[in-house]
Design a protein around this motif. Sequence first.
Motif, PDB file in Angstrom:
ATOM      1  N   MET A   1       0.856  -1.174   0.000  1.00  0.00           N
ATOM      2  CA  MET A   1       0.000   0.000   0.000  1.00  0.00           C
ATOM      3  C   MET A   1       0.896   1.229   0.000  1.00  0.00           C
ATOM      4  SD  MET A   1      -3.055   0.936   2.620  1.00  0.00           S
ATOM      5  CE  MET A   1      -2.115   1.115   4.086  1.00  0.00           C
ATOM      6  N   LYS A   2       0.523   2.168  -0.819  1.00  0.00           N
ATOM      7  CA  LYS A   2       1.324   3.387  -0.916  1.00  0.00           C
ATOM      8  C   LYS A   2       1.248   4.144   0.397  1.00  0.00           C
ATOM      9  CE  LYS A   2       0.155   6.152  -4.176  1.00  0.00           C
ATOM     10  NZ  LYS A   2      -0.200   7.183  -5.102  1.00  0.00           N
ATOM     11  N   LYS A   3       2.376   4.502   0.925  1.00  0.00           N
ATOM     12  CA  LYS A   3       2.416   5.245   2.189  1.00  0.00           C
ATOM     13  C   LYS A   3       2.013   6.678   1.942  1.00  0.00           C
ATOM     14  CE  LYS A   3       5.145   5.723   6.251  1.00  0.00           C
ATOM     15  NZ  LYS A   3       6.303   5.346   6.971  1.00  0.00           N
ATOM     16  N   GLY A  58      -2.030  -0.944   8.004  1.00  0.00           N
ATOM     17  CA  GLY A  58      -2.232   0.494   7.957  1.00  0.00           C
ATOM     18  C   GLY A  58      -1.199   1.252   8.747  1.00  0.00           C
ATOM     19  N   GLU A  59      -1.375   2.546   8.702  1.00  0.00           N
ATOM     20  CA  GLU A  59      -0.466   3.453   9.385  1.00  0.00           C
ATOM     21  C   GLU A  59      -1.217   4.721   9.756  1.00  0.00           C
ATOM     22  OE1 GLU A  59       1.943   2.893   6.197  1.00  0.00           O
ATOM     23  OE2 GLU A  59       0.867   4.218   4.861  1.00  0.00           O
ATOM     24  N   PHE A  60      -0.655   5.431  10.717  1.00  0.00           N
ATOM     25  CA  PHE A  60      -1.233   6.720  11.075  1.00  0.00           C
ATOM     26  C   PHE A  60      -0.127   7.665  11.501  1.00  0.00           C
ATOM     27  CE2 PHE A  60      -1.606   4.198  14.984  1.00  0.00           C
ATOM     28  CZ  PHE A  60      -1.134   5.059  15.975  1.00  0.00           C
ATOM     29  N   VAL A  72      -4.694   8.962   8.831  1.00  0.00           N
ATOM     30  CA  VAL A  72      -4.833   7.514   8.952  1.00  0.00           C
ATOM     31  C   VAL A  72      -5.065   6.917   7.574  1.00  0.00           C
ATOM     32  CG1 VAL A  72      -6.194   5.637   9.964  1.00  0.00           C
ATOM     33  CG2 VAL A  72      -5.894   7.764  11.229  1.00  0.00           C
ATOM     34  N   ALA A  73      -4.468   5.754   7.318  1.00  0.00           N
ATOM     35  CA  ALA A  73      -4.743   4.978   6.112  1.00  0.00           C
ATOM     36  C   ALA A  73      -4.755   3.504   6.487  1.00  0.00           C
ATOM     37  CB  ALA A  73      -3.698   5.242   5.042  1.00  0.00           C
ATOM     38  N   VAL A  74      -5.815   2.793   6.106  1.00  0.00           N
ATOM     39  CA  VAL A  74      -5.962   1.378   6.425  1.00  0.00           C
ATOM     40  C   VAL A  74      -6.441   0.642   5.180  1.00  0.00           C
ATOM     41  CG1 VAL A  74      -7.200  -0.312   7.844  1.00  0.00           C
ATOM     42  CG2 VAL A  74      -6.519   1.874   8.839  1.00  0.00           C
ATOM     43  N   GLU A  75      -5.893  -0.556   4.957  1.00  0.00           N
ATOM     44  CA  GLU A  75      -6.358  -1.425   3.881  1.00  0.00           C
ATOM     45  C   GLU A  75      -6.780  -2.756   4.497  1.00  0.00           C
ATOM     46  OE1 GLU A  75      -4.715  -1.691  -0.344  1.00  0.00           O
ATOM     47  OE2 GLU A  75      -3.853  -3.450   0.667  1.00  0.00           O
ATOM     48  N   ILE A  76      -7.947  -3.243   4.092  1.00  0.00           N
ATOM     49  CA  ILE A  76      -8.537  -4.457   4.661  1.00  0.00           C
ATOM     50  C   ILE A  76      -8.648  -5.522   3.592  1.00  0.00           C
ATOM     51  CG2 ILE A  76     -10.598  -5.429   5.758  1.00  0.00           C
ATOM     52  CD1 ILE A  76     -11.236  -2.514   6.675  1.00  0.00           C
ATOM     53  N   ALA A 106     -10.783  -3.457   0.863  1.00  0.00           N
ATOM     54  CA  ALA A 106     -11.523  -2.267   1.290  1.00  0.00           C
ATOM     55  C   ALA A 106     -10.483  -1.337   1.891  1.00  0.00           C
ATOM     56  CB  ALA A 106     -12.594  -2.617   2.317  1.00  0.00           C
ATOM     57  N   SER A 107     -10.793  -0.045   1.942  1.00  0.00           N
ATOM     58  CA  SER A 107      -9.801   0.877   2.496  1.00  0.00           C
ATOM     59  C   SER A 107     -10.483   2.072   3.148  1.00  0.00           C
ATOM     60  CB  SER A 107      -8.839   1.369   1.408  1.00  0.00           C
ATOM     61  OG  SER A 107      -9.533   2.134   0.444  1.00  0.00           O
ATOM     62  N   PHE A 108      -9.726   2.691   4.049  1.00  0.00           N
ATOM     63  CA  PHE A 108     -10.144   3.954   4.651  1.00  0.00           C
ATOM     64  C   PHE A 108      -8.943   4.885   4.623  1.00  0.00           C
ATOM     65  CE2 PHE A 108     -10.206   6.879   8.250  1.00  0.00           C
ATOM     66  CZ  PHE A 108     -11.394   7.549   7.991  1.00  0.00           C
ATOM     67  N   VAL A 109      -9.169   6.120   4.149  1.00  0.00           N
ATOM     68  CA  VAL A 109      -8.142   7.152   4.148  1.00  0.00           C
ATOM     69  C   VAL A 109      -8.760   8.411   4.742  1.00  0.00           C
ATOM     70  CG1 VAL A 109      -6.574   8.561   2.756  1.00  0.00           C
ATOM     71  CG2 VAL A 109      -7.005   6.171   2.117  1.00  0.00           C
ATOM     72  N   SER A 110      -8.131   8.950   5.766  1.00  0.00           N
ATOM     73  CA  SER A 110      -8.690  10.114   6.446  1.00  0.00           C
ATOM     74  C   SER A 110      -8.481  11.391   5.648  1.00  0.00           C
ATOM     75  CB  SER A 110      -8.075  10.266   7.834  1.00  0.00           C
ATOM     76  OG  SER A 110      -6.707  10.602   7.741  1.00  0.00           O
ATOM     77  N   ASP A 111      -9.400  12.342   5.863  1.00  0.00           N
ATOM     78  CA  ASP A 111      -9.307  13.687   5.282  1.00  0.00           C
ATOM     79  C   ASP A 111      -8.906  14.714   6.342  1.00  0.00           C
ATOM     80  OD1 ASP A 111     -10.224  12.833   2.756  1.00  0.00           O
ATOM     81  OD2 ASP A 111     -12.308  13.090   3.366  1.00  0.00           O
ATOM     82  N   LYS A 112      -9.502  14.572   7.553  1.00  0.00           N
ATOM     83  CA  LYS A 112      -9.197  15.518   8.628  1.00  0.00           C
ATOM     84  C   LYS A 112      -9.631  14.929   9.964  1.00  0.00           C
ATOM     85  CE  LYS A 112     -13.527  18.118   8.341  1.00  0.00           C
ATOM     86  NZ  LYS A 112     -14.151  19.427   8.281  1.00  0.00           N
ATOM     87  N   PHE A 113      -9.061  15.490  11.025  1.00  0.00           N
ATOM     88  CA  PHE A 113      -9.426  15.099  12.384  1.00  0.00           C
ATOM     89  C   PHE A 113      -9.775  16.360  13.154  1.00  0.00           C
ATOM     90  CE2 PHE A 113      -8.099  14.077  16.832  1.00  0.00           C
ATOM     91  CZ  PHE A 113      -9.091  13.137  17.087  1.00  0.00           C
ATOM     92  N   GLU A 114     -10.935  16.357  13.775  1.00  0.00           N
ATOM     93  CA  GLU A 114     -11.364  17.496  14.583  1.00  0.00           C
ATOM     94  C   GLU A 114     -11.435  17.068  16.041  1.00  0.00           C
ATOM     95  OE1 GLU A 114     -15.126  18.801  13.030  1.00  0.00           O
ATOM     96  OE2 GLU A 114     -14.194  19.864  11.360  1.00  0.00           O
ATOM     97  N   SER A 115     -10.732  17.805  16.889  1.00  0.00           N
ATOM     98  CA  SER A 115     -10.703  17.490  18.312  1.00  0.00           C
ATOM     99  C   SER A 115     -10.689  18.782  19.109  1.00  0.00           C
ATOM    100  CB  SER A 115      -9.462  16.670  18.642  1.00  0.00           C
ATOM    101  OG  SER A 115      -9.374  16.440  20.025  1.00  0.00           O
ATOM    102  N   THR A 116     -11.426  18.803  20.204  1.00  0.00           N
ATOM    103  CA  THR A 116     -11.413  19.972  21.082  1.00  0.00           C
ATOM    104  C   THR A 116     -10.468  19.786  22.253  1.00  0.00           C
ATOM    105  OG1 THR A 116     -13.317  19.100  22.286  1.00  0.00           O
ATOM    106  CG2 THR A 116     -13.765  20.644  20.491  1.00  0.00           C
ATOM    107  N   ASP A 117     -10.153  18.532  22.606  1.00  0.00           N
ATOM    108  CA  ASP A 117      -9.323  18.284  23.780  1.00  0.00           C
ATOM    109  C   ASP A 117      -8.079  17.444  23.503  1.00  0.00           C
ATOM    110  OD1 ASP A 117     -10.379  15.781  23.349  1.00  0.00           O
ATOM    111  OD2 ASP A 117     -11.469  15.671  25.245  1.00  0.00           O
ATOM    112  N   GLY A 118      -7.869  17.020  22.255  1.00  0.00           N
ATOM    113  CA  GLY A 118      -6.711  16.195  21.919  1.00  0.00           C
ATOM    114  C   GLY A 118      -6.857  14.735  22.292  1.00  0.00           C
TER     115      GLY A 118
END
Length: 192
Positions: A1-3, A58-60, A72-76, A106-118
């Motif tokens: 999987m491409k990093k 996967g990796e993050f 995050v990127a995951v391949e299943i 199957a795969s998941f690739v993140s676009d953004k992460f929103e957090s108020t407290d980390g």
Amino acid sequence: MKKIFAAALISTASFATALPAMAADYAIDTRGAHASINFKVNHLGYSWLLGRFDTFSGEFSYDKSNPSAAKVAVEIDTKSVNSNHAERDKHIRGNDFLAVDKYPKASFVSDKFESTDGETGKLYGKLTLRGVTKDIVIDVTKVGEGQDPWGGYRAGFEGSTSFLMKDFGIDKDLGPQAASVHMDLHIEGIKQ
């Protein structure tokens, strides 16, 4: 999987104090079985059918001082579906559900992460299943991070999401209670 993560290395302590903190890259620890992708689907309104995917990678990228930069990127491997029942797994792998011969990944690739407290937040990204790509949101909670007994550094997170099967081309009608798949994710990564 491409990093998809760019590694940032700082070679001296003097640079480290002069530059902002950079996100660290982590490989998801599937070899040590410290990660899992689980799902459940309601069965006729009477109980839950539980399952998991045994093979994925996967990796993050994560920096506690800048959690919004997380990626995050995951391949299943969809053939690895396991509901603890061989005949049912054969059906799930078939054309009514995952169609693994045509769509082995199957795969998941993140676009953004929103957090108020980390520590908690929402991870937005694209899930590709059965050749269909849709936006999903995963509710994420940080479990912890720190040194491990083997000289490495680890970080762990858990998440949950749900989606409609029909959104990914799964038209098998199992009743209204079974229209959604609920997923629970437990991810432990080893810093690279």
